[in-house]
Motif scaffolding. Sequence first.
Motif, mmCIF file in Angstrom:
data_model
loop_
_atom_site.group_PDB
_atom_site.id
_atom_site.type_symbol
_atom_site.label_atom_id
_atom_site.label_comp_id
_atom_site.label_asym_id
_atom_site.label_seq_id
_atom_site.Cartn_x
_atom_site.Cartn_y
_atom_site.Cartn_z
ATOM 1 N N SER A 309 0.803 -1.224 0.000
ATOM 2 C CA SER A 309 0.000 0.000 0.000
ATOM 3 C C SER A 309 0.836 1.273 0.000
ATOM 4 O O SER A 309 0.305 2.353 0.229
ATOM 5 N N ALA A 310 2.116 1.155 -0.281
ATOM 6 C CA ALA A 310 2.970 2.342 -0.344
ATOM 7 C C ALA A 310 4.131 2.059 -1.282
ATOM 8 O O ALA A 310 4.558 0.909 -1.451
ATOM 9 N N GLY A 311 4.642 3.136 -1.910
ATOM 10 C CA GLY A 311 5.729 2.952 -2.856
ATOM 11 C C GLY A 311 6.698 4.112 -2.850
ATOM 12 O O GLY A 311 6.428 5.171 -2.276
ATOM 13 N N ASN A 312 7.835 3.883 -3.471
ATOM 14 C CA ASN A 312 8.799 4.944 -3.721
ATOM 15 C C ASN A 312 8.513 5.543 -5.091
ATOM 16 O O ASN A 312 8.479 4.821 -6.097
ATOM 17 N N TRP A 313 8.306 6.855 -5.142
ATOM 18 C CA TRP A 313 7.920 7.560 -6.357
ATOM 19 C C TRP A 313 9.020 8.544 -6.776
ATOM 20 O O TRP A 313 9.618 9.195 -5.937
ATOM 21 N N SER A 314 9.241 8.649 -8.084
ATOM 22 C CA SER A 314 10.163 9.666 -8.594
ATOM 23 C C SER A 314 9.683 10.120 -9.963
ATOM 24 O O SER A 314 9.272 9.308 -10.793
ATOM 25 N N LYS A 315 9.730 11.424 -10.174
ATOM 26 C CA LYS A 315 9.279 11.975 -11.448
ATOM 27 C C LYS A 315 10.392 11.902 -12.483
ATOM 28 O O LYS A 315 11.555 12.215 -12.200
ATOM 29 N N LEU A 316 10.026 11.486 -13.695
ATOM 30 C CA LEU A 316 10.987 11.408 -14.791
ATOM 31 C C LEU A 316 11.322 12.818 -15.279
ATOM 32 O O LEU A 316 10.435 13.598 -15.621
ATOM 33 N N ALA A 317 12.605 13.131 -15.329
ATOM 34 C CA ALA A 317 13.062 14.438 -15.790
ATOM 35 C C ALA A 317 13.412 14.393 -17.268
ATOM 36 O O ALA A 317 13.726 13.336 -17.824
ATOM 37 N N THR A 339 3.057 12.058 -25.631
ATOM 38 C CA THR A 339 2.682 13.313 -24.986
ATOM 39 C C THR A 339 1.501 13.963 -25.692
ATOM 40 O O THR A 339 1.155 13.615 -26.824
ATOM 41 N N ASN A 340 0.934 14.925 -25.033
ATOM 42 C CA ASN A 340 -0.118 15.749 -25.605
ATOM 43 C C ASN A 340 0.489 17.120 -25.898
ATOM 44 O O ASN A 340 0.435 18.025 -25.077
ATOM 45 N N GLY A 341 1.158 17.212 -27.067
ATOM 46 C CA GLY A 341 1.722 18.494 -27.457
ATOM 47 C C GLY A 341 3.185 18.480 -27.826
ATOM 48 O O GLY A 341 3.684 19.443 -28.417
ATOM 49 N N ALA A 342 3.906 17.387 -27.496
ATOM 50 C CA ALA A 342 5.340 17.343 -27.788
ATOM 51 C C ALA A 342 5.755 16.035 -28.454
ATOM 52 O O ALA A 342 6.924 15.663 -28.421
ATOM 53 N N GLY A 343 4.812 15.329 -29.060
ATOM 54 C CA GLY A 343 5.138 14.151 -29.841
ATOM 55 C C GLY A 343 5.491 12.923 -29.025
ATOM 56 O O GLY A 343 5.164 12.802 -27.838
ATOM 57 N N LEU A 344 6.214 11.990 -29.700
ATOM 58 C CA LEU A 344 6.568 10.700 -29.120
ATOM 59 C C LEU A 344 8.006 10.710 -28.620
ATOM 60 O O LEU A 344 8.915 11.198 -29.303
ATOM 61 N N TRP A 345 8.222 10.109 -27.436
ATOM 62 C CA TRP A 345 9.544 10.017 -26.826
ATOM 63 C C TRP A 345 9.827 8.572 -26.445
ATOM 64 O O TRP A 345 8.911 7.771 -26.260
ATOM 65 N N ARG A 346 11.142 8.259 -26.360
ATOM 66 C CA ARG A 346 11.564 6.903 -25.981
ATOM 67 C C ARG A 346 12.537 6.995 -24.809
ATOM 68 O O ARG A 346 13.548 7.702 -24.876
ATOM 69 N N LEU A 347 12.206 6.261 -23.731
ATOM 70 C CA LEU A 347 13.084 6.130 -22.578
ATOM 71 C C LEU A 347 13.779 4.783 -22.672
ATOM 72 O O LEU A 347 13.117 3.735 -22.742
ATOM 73 N N GLU A 348 15.109 4.790 -22.690
ATOM 74 C CA GLU A 348 15.857 3.551 -22.841
ATOM 75 C C GLU A 348 15.781 2.689 -21.581
ATOM 76 O O GLU A 348 15.332 3.133 -20.522
ATOM 77 N N ALA A 349 16.268 1.453 -21.709
ATOM 78 C CA ALA A 349 16.170 0.489 -20.613
ATOM 79 C C ALA A 349 16.938 0.924 -19.370
ATOM 80 O O ALA A 349 16.645 0.447 -18.269
ATOM 81 N N ASP A 350 17.884 1.835 -19.537
ATOM 82 C CA ASP A 350 18.636 2.303 -18.368
ATOM 83 C C ASP A 350 17.825 3.230 -17.466
ATOM 84 O O ASP A 350 18.242 3.575 -16.362
ATOM 85 N N GLY A 351 16.646 3.649 -17.937
ATOM 86 C CA GLY A 351 15.760 4.478 -17.133
ATOM 87 C C GLY A 351 16.119 5.940 -17.087
ATOM 88 O O GLY A 351 15.447 6.717 -16.398
ATOM 89 N N THR A 352 17.153 6.352 -17.825
ATOM 90 C CA THR A 352 17.574 7.758 -17.810
ATOM 91 C C THR A 352 17.724 8.357 -19.210
ATOM 92 O O THR A 352 17.470 9.548 -19.392
ATOM 93 N N THR A 353 18.160 7.566 -20.186
ATOM 94 C CA THR A 353 18.392 8.081 -21.535
ATOM 95 C C THR A 353 17.061 8.301 -22.241
ATOM 96 O O THR A 353 16.281 7.367 -22.428
ATOM 97 N N LEU A 354 16.821 9.535 -22.644
ATOM 98 C CA LEU A 354 15.529 9.942 -23.178
ATOM 99 C C LEU A 354 15.734 10.707 -24.468
ATOM 100 O O LEU A 354 16.588 11.593 -24.548
ATOM 101 N N ALA A 355 14.960 10.376 -25.495
ATOM 102 C CA ALA A 355 15.081 11.081 -26.773
ATOM 103 C C ALA A 355 13.744 11.089 -27.487
ATOM 104 O O ALA A 355 12.938 10.160 -27.356
ATOM 105 N N GLN A 356 13.517 12.122 -28.273
ATOM 106 C CA GLN A 356 12.299 12.219 -29.054
ATOM 107 C C GLN A 356 12.396 11.343 -30.288
ATOM 108 O O GLN A 356 13.458 11.240 -30.915
ATOM 109 N N VAL A 357 11.289 10.692 -30.645
ATOM 110 C CA VAL A 357 11.199 9.910 -31.876
ATOM 111 C C VAL A 357 10.653 10.856 -32.942
ATOM 112 O O VAL A 357 9.454 10.976 -33.148
#
Length: 393
Positions: A309-317, A339-357
């Motif tokens: 009933s509880a978790g550790n939460w963190s927002k993706l930057a 997204t609603n307004g900024a297209g499609l993005w891909r987060l890699e398996a490492d959980g940090t690398t982020l790029a727009q498609v």
Amino acid sequence: MLDYTRSFGAGKPQSVGVDEGLNLWLLDGRRIGVLRPGDTAPTWTTGVGQAREPFGDTALATGASVICGGEAGRAYVGYTANEMKRAEGIEQRTYIPWSGEAGYSPERFAEYQKGDLDAVRVQPDGSVTLEEHLWRTTGASNKDRQAGIHNTNDFHYEEDRSVLNCARVTRGRDRGDLYITTNHGVTRIQGLTYNSHRHPGWYLYEDGSEWGSLQCPYMHGLGIGQNGDVLVANEQMLGVLAPSPKLEDWDRELTWDGPTPWKFKSYNEALNGQATDDYWRAFEQVTSGRYYLGSAEYGVWALTPKSRSAGNWSKLAGLPTNRIQSLKATDDGALYIGTNGAGLWRLEADGTTLAQVRDVSGQRVLQMVYEPNVKPSMLLVLTDQGLTVLRGP
């Protein structure tokens, strides 16, 4: 990567699905389109099932919402309806008396048939026909009651009227099962039989009252976990359900116990209080086991449960917007973010690398559907500019 709108004339539908036979299904208002393997363009059919009359407040539906593939040649089409209103002499807002019972009226009885879900079939010429407006459910009290989707434990309660999302189980023990989320909860479907419903609700006690009001906001978030768990999120709460093999077990609510227990049930305490809407629109689990939720207002959040009933939460930057419409995990460990307004993005398996498609056109991603049972796998991305299909790895 292939633009189906340009290459096959798929248009700009509102929802898309793929069935076990790899027929591509398109929903556009009162029209249903099918693009079969080998076709050069979809075949469209208008006015099927709940869409046989124009949409409106007094019609069978106020609109069409989603389409989801089923077994080969079958799809399920969801519709919306207005919320039930109180009637004189009937205490519960969603209660509908059956013919011959106290308080019965033809007008209120007709509410049973509004909204809900159609099963449709593609014909040899590519056209679509109604197979059945779903009404079959488990439980002896419901036998032969052709009254659309209603509460399985008591047919009188018409709570699940508007279908908001759908997902087919694509592998594992429950392959072929369908889940739909509604204005109230999540319903499980096997073929033409359903069990309704479950919801991660909570009770609000106001002004010192000993009677709490069950809070069950609209439920948009829906995903299938890596091991077949069902991931659901309404506007305030979220949960992870472990389904049993038996359809009749789905609505047996014993919280942490029973045949279909909650493995996790909570809210994002790092974001808002329990009574404040978080506007969850998507819920996925990546191959590493980490959960992600997307909010229409507050961005993407990673969740690691620390208890039931509880978790550790963190927002993706790193995203240019907090307005998230859809998420989809793929077998290479990635998470696609619509997204609603900024297209499609891909987060890699490492959980940090982020790029727009960038090759996927459109700024608003309406829906994503993943089909892992073809090689290379398919990711259908529907945007405000049409449909693109990504293949791989």
